[in-house]
Design a protein around this motif. Structure first.
Motif, PDB file in Angstrom:
ATOM      1  N   UNK A   3      27.784  -2.260 -10.079  1.00  0.00           N
ATOM      2  CA  UNK A   3      27.408  -0.682  -8.834  1.00  0.00           C
ATOM      3  C   UNK A   3      29.081  -0.105  -8.782  1.00  0.00           C
ATOM      4  N   UNK A   4      30.086  -1.028  -9.506  1.00  0.00           N
ATOM      5  CA  UNK A   4      31.296  -1.044 -10.168  1.00  0.00           C
ATOM      6  C   UNK A   4      31.344  -0.089 -11.192  1.00  0.00           C
ATOM      7  N   UNK A   5      30.288  -0.149 -12.660  1.00  0.00           N
ATOM      8  CA  UNK A   5      30.391   0.048 -13.739  1.00  0.00           C
ATOM      9  C   UNK A   5      29.571   1.774 -13.612  1.00  0.00           C
ATOM     10  N   UNK A   6      28.567   1.677 -12.485  1.00  0.00           N
ATOM     11  CA  UNK A   6      27.799   2.623 -12.043  1.00  0.00           C
ATOM     12  C   UNK A   6      29.271   4.059 -11.734  1.00  0.00           C
TER      13      UNK A   6
ATOM     14  N   UNK B 226      29.137   9.062  -2.183  1.00  0.00           N
ATOM     15  CA  UNK B 226      27.777   9.185  -1.384  1.00  0.00           C
ATOM     16  C   UNK B 226      26.893   8.197  -2.418  1.00  0.00           C
ATOM     17  N   UNK B 227      27.032   8.593  -4.356  1.00  0.00           N
ATOM     18  CA  UNK B 227      26.148   8.087  -4.577  1.00  0.00           C
ATOM     19  C   UNK B 227      26.471   6.549  -4.964  1.00  0.00           C
ATOM     20  N   UNK B 228      28.161   5.846  -3.933  1.00  0.00           N
ATOM     21  CA  UNK B 228      28.293   4.272  -4.715  1.00  0.00           C
ATOM     22  C   UNK B 228      27.696   4.063  -3.450  1.00  0.00           C
ATOM     23  N   UNK B 229      28.186   4.902  -1.734  1.00  0.00           N
ATOM     24  CA  UNK B 229      27.405   4.579  -0.465  1.00  0.00           C
ATOM     25  C   UNK B 229      25.972   3.907  -0.353  1.00  0.00           C
ATOM     26  N   UNK B 230      25.036   4.761  -0.929  1.00  0.00           N
ATOM     27  CA  UNK B 230      23.762   4.595  -1.689  1.00  0.00           C
ATOM     28  C   UNK B 230      23.606   2.969  -2.457  1.00  0.00           C
ATOM     29  N   UNK B 231      24.334   2.664  -3.970  1.00  0.00           N
ATOM     30  CA  UNK B 231      24.132   1.609  -5.044  1.00  0.00           C
ATOM     31  C   UNK B 231      24.561   0.285  -3.401  1.00  0.00           C
ATOM     32  N   UNK B 232      25.737   0.570  -2.440  1.00  0.00           N
ATOM     33  CA  UNK B 232      25.511  -0.871  -1.855  1.00  0.00           C
ATOM     34  C   UNK B 232      24.665  -1.099  -1.055  1.00  0.00           C
ATOM     35  N   UNK B 233      25.014  -0.061  -0.065  1.00  0.00           N
ATOM     36  CA  UNK B 233      23.219   0.085   0.943  1.00  0.00           C
ATOM     37  C   UNK B 233      22.458  -0.851   0.189  1.00  0.00           C
TER      38      UNK B 233
END
Length: 280
Positions: A24-27, A43-50
């Motif tokens: 996620x951090x690399x993304x 928004x992208x990070x929220x989705x990836x973490x979820x």
């Protein structure tokens, strides 16, 4: 009161990415390198973490992630921890997860899902890959552009060096006879981008994108753009109920001292069109 961009980064820590935290951090770092806005990155990070948290809570192995797992995530009734209030995830939210999965596939962290082979021209595939990495448009738009270009290639041919203005106009006008104007307009947009890409690569002559005809749409063309001087006072004579000169919709017209150009402005009128006898 305006909030600073730093407030968006706080939202990303609502869910635990567990073992996928480094990915996620690399993304996120890749998105920052692509100069996306802080709101988009959040928004992208929220989705990836979820998605990562949902995999961990449902005991789904990372190696099992595929199209069926993504569909299961899209349909799940969200009771995950955090500040989300919706019980469902939107299609846009799922597409962000798909972007994260494609990032994992590109990094080699996840095996590419088996896909059905598509009958697509190699040059069109290169153009789609260019769109994916340099235009930052959605995968659905890239796929639509590819399908439309492939449809046009049946008439244009696969050799860009033989393209000329007459051929391009003939193909588009033929499509206009059997498709709706909005569909053909989208098709011309895809073709213009493809021709510019070919010209930049030296595969066809430059300037052919200007040969793509413009498809007109006569939306609202029957409405008058302005009121002629002799009829500029007619709308006020059909006002449905009496009101004072200080009424906000009438004040610009009820003051005789205003210039005629102000009195003829139709943007201040809030009449119902069916109450005015325009034909008289």
């Amino acid at each position: 009161m305006a909030r600073s961009n730093a407030s968006f980064s706080v939202r990303t820590h609502r869910m635990d990415a567990a073992l996928l935290q480094p990915f996620v951090e690399a993304f996120v770092a890749t998105l920052k390198a692509g100069q996306y806005t802080p709101l988009t990155i959040a928004g992208y990070e929220d989705s990836a973490r979820h998605f990562s948290d949902w995999l961990w809570r449902n005991k789904i192995e990372f190696s099992q992630v595929g199209e069926d797992v993504v569909q299961h995530f899209a349909c799940h009734r969200c009771r995950c921890p955090g500040a989300r209030r919706q019980s469902r995830v939107s299609p846009k939210y799922v597409r962000r997860v798909g972007r994260f999965i494609r990032f994992l596939v590109d990094r080699g962290a996840l095996a590419a899902p088996p896909s059905t082979p598509k009958n697509i021209d190699p040059q069109v595939a290169v153009y789609q890959d260019w769109l994916r990495h340099h235009r930052a448009i959605s995968e659905r738009t890239i796929d639509r552009h590819g399908r439309m270009i492939m449809r046009l290639l049946s008439g244009l041919g696969s050799d860009p060096e033989v393209y000329d203005a007459a051929l391009i106009r003939r193909i588009i006008l033929a499509e206009a006879k059997r498709s709706s104007p909005p569909h053909v307009k989208t098709m011309t947009t895809a073709l213009r981008g493809y021709l510019r890409f070919l010209a930049a690569a030296g595969l066809c002559r430059s300037g052919l994108d200007h040969a793509v005809p413009i498809i007109p749409q006569w939306r609202l063309s029957a409405l008058p753009r302005y009121l002629p001087v002799p009829g500029s006072g007619r709308p006020m004579s059909f006002w449905p109920r009496p009101c004072g000169a200080n009424h906000p919709a009438v004040a610009p017209f009820g003051t005789a001292s205003l210039p005629a150009s102000r009195r003829r402005r139709t943007g201040h009128l809030f009449l119902r069109s069916q109450q005015a006898p325009w034909s008289s």
